[in-house]
Design a protein around this motif. Structure first.
Motif, PDB file in Angstrom:
ATOM      1  N   VAL A 147       0.837  -1.206   0.000  1.00  0.00           N
ATOM      2  CA  VAL A 147       0.000   0.000   0.000  1.00  0.00           C
ATOM      3  C   VAL A 147       0.869   1.252   0.000  1.00  0.00           C
ATOM      4  O   VAL A 147       0.595   2.225  -0.728  1.00  0.00           O
ATOM      5  CB  VAL A 147      -0.961  -0.012   1.205  1.00  0.00           C
ATOM      6  CG1 VAL A 147      -1.621   1.352   1.404  1.00  0.00           C
ATOM      7  CG2 VAL A 147      -2.025  -1.087   1.015  1.00  0.00           C
ATOM      8  N   LEU A 148       1.925   1.242   0.789  1.00  0.00           N
ATOM      9  CA  LEU A 148       2.828   2.399   0.840  1.00  0.00           C
ATOM     10  C   LEU A 148       3.398   2.709  -0.544  1.00  0.00           C
ATOM     11  O   LEU A 148       3.373   3.864  -1.007  1.00  0.00           O
ATOM     12  CB  LEU A 148       3.962   2.119   1.829  1.00  0.00           C
ATOM     13  CG  LEU A 148       5.017   3.205   1.997  1.00  0.00           C
ATOM     14  CD1 LEU A 148       4.411   4.467   2.598  1.00  0.00           C
ATOM     15  CD2 LEU A 148       6.171   2.705   2.874  1.00  0.00           C
ATOM     16  N   HIS A 149       3.880   1.693  -1.249  1.00  0.00           N
ATOM     17  CA  HIS A 149       4.507   1.943  -2.547  1.00  0.00           C
ATOM     18  C   HIS A 149       3.479   2.171  -3.655  1.00  0.00           C
ATOM     19  O   HIS A 149       3.785   2.867  -4.634  1.00  0.00           O
ATOM     20  CB  HIS A 149       5.459   0.795  -2.879  1.00  0.00           C
ATOM     21  CG  HIS A 149       6.581   0.684  -1.889  1.00  0.00           C
ATOM     22  ND1 HIS A 149       7.355   1.771  -1.528  1.00  0.00           N
ATOM     23  CD2 HIS A 149       7.039  -0.351  -1.150  1.00  0.00           C
ATOM     24  CE1 HIS A 149       8.248   1.397  -0.631  1.00  0.00           C
ATOM     25  NE2 HIS A 149       8.071   0.117  -0.374  1.00  0.00           N
ATOM     26  N   ALA A 175      -3.296   0.045 -14.619  1.00  0.00           N
ATOM     27  CA  ALA A 175      -2.127  -0.508 -15.293  1.00  0.00           C
ATOM     28  C   ALA A 175      -0.982   0.511 -15.335  1.00  0.00           C
ATOM     29  O   ALA A 175       0.191   0.148 -15.186  1.00  0.00           O
ATOM     30  CB  ALA A 175      -2.503  -0.947 -16.713  1.00  0.00           C
ATOM     31  N   LYS A 176      -1.320   1.781 -15.515  1.00  0.00           N
ATOM     32  CA  LYS A 176      -0.288   2.822 -15.540  1.00  0.00           C
ATOM     33  C   LYS A 176       0.367   2.983 -14.168  1.00  0.00           C
ATOM     34  O   LYS A 176       1.585   3.170 -14.068  1.00  0.00           O
ATOM     35  CB  LYS A 176      -0.905   4.154 -15.983  1.00  0.00           C
ATOM     36  CG  LYS A 176       0.104   5.289 -16.117  1.00  0.00           C
ATOM     37  CD  LYS A 176      -0.565   6.558 -16.632  1.00  0.00           C
ATOM     38  CE  LYS A 176       0.437   7.694 -16.762  1.00  0.00           C
ATOM     39  NZ  LYS A 176      -0.218   8.937 -17.252  1.00  0.00           N
ATOM     40  N   VAL A 177      -0.422   2.894 -13.103  1.00  0.00           N
ATOM     41  CA  VAL A 177       0.135   2.983 -11.756  1.00  0.00           C
ATOM     42  C   VAL A 177       1.087   1.820 -11.497  1.00  0.00           C
ATOM     43  O   VAL A 177       2.170   1.990 -10.933  1.00  0.00           O
ATOM     44  CB  VAL A 177      -0.988   3.018 -10.701  1.00  0.00           C
ATOM     45  CG1 VAL A 177      -0.403   2.954  -9.290  1.00  0.00           C
ATOM     46  CG2 VAL A 177      -1.821   4.287 -10.860  1.00  0.00           C
ATOM     47  N   ALA A 215       8.751   0.446 -12.347  1.00  0.00           N
ATOM     48  CA  ALA A 215       9.887   1.289 -12.756  1.00  0.00           C
ATOM     49  C   ALA A 215      10.716   1.778 -11.573  1.00  0.00           C
ATOM     50  O   ALA A 215      11.703   2.480 -11.777  1.00  0.00           O
ATOM     51  CB  ALA A 215       9.380   2.482 -13.556  1.00  0.00           C
ATOM     52  N   THR A 216      10.319   1.404 -10.355  1.00  0.00           N
ATOM     53  CA  THR A 216      10.964   1.929  -9.151  1.00  0.00           C
ATOM     54  C   THR A 216      11.609   0.813  -8.355  1.00  0.00           C
ATOM     55  O   THR A 216      11.014  -0.253  -8.162  1.00  0.00           O
ATOM     56  CB  THR A 216       9.928   2.639  -8.254  1.00  0.00           C
ATOM     57  OG1 THR A 216       9.256   3.630  -9.024  1.00  0.00           O
ATOM     58  CG2 THR A 216      10.600   3.282  -7.058  1.00  0.00           C
ATOM     59  N   THR A 267      13.828  -4.086  -2.901  1.00  0.00           N
ATOM     60  CA  THR A 267      12.690  -4.737  -3.550  1.00  0.00           C
ATOM     61  C   THR A 267      12.482  -4.130  -4.925  1.00  0.00           C
ATOM     62  O   THR A 267      12.591  -2.916  -5.105  1.00  0.00           O
ATOM     63  CB  THR A 267      11.405  -4.546  -2.709  1.00  0.00           C
ATOM     64  OG1 THR A 267      11.614  -5.071  -1.392  1.00  0.00           O
ATOM     65  CG2 THR A 267      10.216  -5.255  -3.346  1.00  0.00           C
ATOM     66  N   VAL A 268      12.163  -4.997  -5.887  1.00  0.00           N
ATOM     67  CA  VAL A 268      11.814  -4.535  -7.227  1.00  0.00           C
ATOM     68  C   VAL A 268      10.616  -5.338  -7.703  1.00  0.00           C
ATOM     69  O   VAL A 268      10.470  -6.524  -7.377  1.00  0.00           O
ATOM     70  CB  VAL A 268      13.005  -4.682  -8.206  1.00  0.00           C
ATOM     71  CG1 VAL A 268      13.406  -6.137  -8.377  1.00  0.00           C
ATOM     72  CG2 VAL A 268      12.706  -4.040  -9.549  1.00  0.00           C
TER      73      VAL A 268
END
Length: 417
Positions: A317-319, A334-336, A342-343, A353-354
């Motif tokens: 939720v945070l990310h 989908a854009k979110v 990308a982060t 984490t990725v």
């Protein structure tokens, strides 16, 4: 059948009621985001996620500090009752009429697979923490789903792999008879057989079973070295307790709890649970930062310390909120999620984490052993870490998904051009 209940949980954050579909904020406008925590609020998985997952989501919102991002965030919650039809109906109502932008948690893989389909249809966001089925990022992968905490592949390779290396070559499975149990049995059997071991059989039990005697007797009669418990929550607790009553371990067979949570150990007690080897994505006593989070959480959760599922709700939720702030809108799910992918995160609970192309959040996992009673110094001091499983080894390699996950296949073809 009980009617599904949606509970709106209060927050000390101001709420804004403009429908999400109408949001087209300017740089100075306030963006409203609504997150639904969909969990088992009263059944066998309630301690794993449940009300504690709502607490975790609330803490993530507060730590994100929406006001500093010109955002207002609302949390709602509902009980899916471990039924896919109820879970998908709640998800559809949330997206269609209640302006929910994202759904979080969802322990129970059958419910999660149904909710993932609805989320993709509605272009929302699904932040999976409680469900385990590795198909969520394989043949059922979706551009609208992020699988944050753990899955059956990593449990099989963590716990199953460790026990095989210790000499457990013949297995019999006691399996919850739905998507999660089937996936966990499948993935663990593959690990056993790849290491030269053999699966002697399996028996499947209904969800939320009280009496495991017939299943355990079949496992005992198999003469397998290892009885793999491909179940979770209350089912794991009941099967371990009854195995102890039958003296299964004393007679030479080993129990493998393939998915065991901190709350399960608390319910079992250390005298019964001691010595269990398990794989977890999170443990509250890993470092000072995580200990501080756990104490804040416990103070709001009736003294109960967080499970890895609840920790995953907090972090996902945070990310998610960080990604919404980056994109400036919560309406295109989908854009979110593309922004989340990308982060790279230095996550306060999971470390580096990725989120990969397939929607799998990749981070370190831990192989732990349940302490003996004499080794525990305080409440919830239950695990000792045997090994850290690096992120690049903890989850299924993307190369194994090119033919099954369309997102991975598309990324591979794009990169080859």
């Amino acid at each position: 059948m009980r009617a599904a209940i949606a509970l709106v949980m209060p927050l000390t954050i101001a709420l804004f009621t403009t429908p999400a579909a109408a949001q087209q904020p300017s740089s100075n406008a306030t963006l409203t985001v609504k997150i639904g925590v969909l969990s088992d609020m009263s059944g066998l998985y309630a301690d794993i996620g449940g009300p504690g997952s709502v607490v975790a989501a609330q803490m993530a919102v507060e730590d994100f500090n929406p006001g500093s991002h010109h955002m207002k965030v609302e949390i709602v919650s509902a009980d899916h009752q471990n039924k896919p039809d109820i879970g998908s109906a709640i998800a559809r109502r949330w997206f269609d009429t209640e302006q929910v932008n994202a759904i979080a948690d969802v322990p129970n893989s059958a419910v999660a697979l149904a909710v993932s389909n609805v989320t993709r249809e509605k272009n929302g966001v699904f932040l999976v923490s409680g469900a385990a089925d590795s198909d969520l990022t394989d043949k059922q992968c979706s551009p609208n789903t992020v699988h944050w905490t753990y899955d059956t592949w990593t449990l099989a390779h963590g716990t199953g792999g460790a026990i095989v290396r210790q000499g457990g070559k013949t297995w019999f499975f006691v399996t919850a008879d739905y998507a999660f149990g089937h996936a966990l049995e499948r993935d663990t059997a593959a690990v056993v057989e790849a290491a030269g071991g053999k699966v002697l059989g399996a028996v499947r039990h209904p969800l939320n079973t009280a009496d495991f005697s017939s299943y355990l007797l079949q496992a005992q009669g198999s003469k397998a070295q290892v009885i793999g418990l491909a179940n979770a929550g209350g089912d794991t607790i009941n099967s371990v307790k009854q195995a102890a009553e039958f003296g299964i371990v004393q007679r030479g067979q080993r129990l493998a709890g393939l998915l065991v949570f901190l709350t399960d150990v608390h319910a079992l007690g250390l005298p019964t649970a001691q010595g269990l080897t398990l794989t977890t994505a999170f443990y509250w006593d890993l470092n000072d930062k995580i200990r501080a989070f756990a104490k804040r959480f416990a103070a709001r959760n009736g003294g109960k310390y967080p499970t890895m599922v609840q920790a995953g709700v907090y972090s996902s939720v945070l990310h998610y909120l960080e990604a919404v702030a980056k994109t400036g809108s919560a309406t295109d799910g989908a854009k979110v999620i593309e922004a989340m992918k990308a982060t790279r995160y230095d996550d306060p609970l999971f470390g580096n984490t990725v989120v990969r192309e397939d929607g799998r959040a990749v981070h370190a996992m831990y192989l732990v052993e349940v302490k003996k009673p004499a080794e525990s110094k305080s409440p919830y001091d239950y695990f000792k870490v045997l090994a850290t499983i690096p992120a690049d080894q903890a989850f299924r390699p993307l190369a194994q998904e090119k033919g099954t996950c369309g997102l991975v296949k598309a990324a591979s073809q794009s990169g080859a051009r």
